[in-house]
Design an enzyme around this catalytic site. Structure first.
Site, PDB file in Angstrom:
ATOM      1  N   ILE A  38       0.862  -1.180   0.000  1.00  8.85           N
ATOM      2  CA  ILE A  38       0.000   0.000   0.000  1.00  8.85           C
ATOM      3  C   ILE A  38       0.904   1.238   0.000  1.00  8.85           C
ATOM      4  CG2 ILE A  38      -0.379  -0.277   2.504  1.00  8.85           C
ATOM      5  CD1 ILE A  38      -3.103   1.254   2.005  1.00  8.85           C
ATOM      6  N   HIS A  93       3.038  -3.919   3.817  1.00 10.17           N
ATOM      7  CA  HIS A  93       4.064  -2.874   3.834  1.00 10.17           C
ATOM      8  C   HIS A  93       3.627  -1.631   3.072  1.00 10.17           C
ATOM      9  CE1 HIS A  93       5.723  -2.471  -0.254  1.00 10.17           C
ATOM     10  NE2 HIS A  93       5.185  -3.666  -0.422  1.00 10.17           N
ATOM     11  N   CYS A  94       4.270  -0.531   3.444  1.00 13.67           N
ATOM     12  CA  CYS A  94       4.206   0.712   2.682  1.00 13.67           C
ATOM     13  C   CYS A  94       5.656   1.184   2.562  1.00 13.67           C
ATOM     14  CB  CYS A  94       3.284   1.740   3.355  1.00 13.67           C
ATOM     15  SG  CYS A  94       3.681   2.125   5.075  1.00 13.67           S
ATOM     16  N   TYR A  95       5.878   2.479   2.460  1.00 12.49           N
ATOM     17  CA  TYR A  95       7.246   2.963   2.314  1.00 12.49           C
ATOM     18  C   TYR A  95       8.030   2.836   3.626  1.00 12.49           C
ATOM     19  CZ  TYR A  95      11.206   5.709   0.758  1.00 12.49           C
ATOM     20  OH  TYR A  95      12.473   6.112   0.426  1.00 12.49           O
TER      21      TYR A  95
END
Length: 165
Positions: A38, A93-95
């Protein structure tokens, strides 16, 4: 790696500064077979990560206070539940692994244990430093309230129907 094990099946993290090779090695070392991404960048190269297309979900979302993520709560919950039933571990996960992906994991625990935002946030924050943006928090709280209102509504309908018989 910037990834935390939240429970036996759920990993939460940020992949913003990791190479495909680093990610692949982490997935192998931890037997992770499913990923929810995401963020506002490209999809991960799941072929290079040896992830099946059916085991990958991509959501394009920014970490902004006007971003709507509530629309993804049901589908991410179903994805996580189904993959765990298949015996697979899931990385969300994202950044940075602090706001977007943390919100998805918090929502999962709210639903899994039928608890409120604060209780779910505590479960996740015991394992990882998180800080969902305020608009994500509001969406999580609204979603949880709306879900509970529907349950109460169904109970009332059932009670009325039962009383009328």
């Amino acid at each position: 790696m910037n990834i935390s094990n939240i429970n036996n099946d759920i990993y939460l993290g940020g992949l913003g500064n990791h190479s495909t090779e680093e990610i692949k090695n982490f997935l192998i070392d931890n037997n992770i077979k499913c990923i929810i991404t995401i963020w506002n960048f490209n999809k991960l190269n799941i072929k290079k990560l040896n992830i099946n297309v059916k085991d990958y979900m991509y959501i394009h979302a920014y970490d902004l206070t006007n971003e709507i993520i509530i629309d993804y709560f049901d589908i991410t919950n179903k994805f996580i539940i189904n993959k765990i039933k298949e015996g697979k571990k899931v990385l969300i996960h994202c950044y940075a692994g602090i706001s977007r992906s943390a919100s998805i994991v918090i929502n999962y625990f709210m639903n899994k244990y039928n608890i409120n935002y604060d209780e779910a946030e505590k479960i996740v924050s015991k394992k990882r430093n998180i800080k969902p943006n305020i608009f994500f928090i509001l969406q999580l709280k609204f979603y949880n309230s709306y879900k509970n209102i529907n349950i109460i509504y169904l109970i009332i309908l059932f009670a009325i129907r039962y009383t009328l018989k």
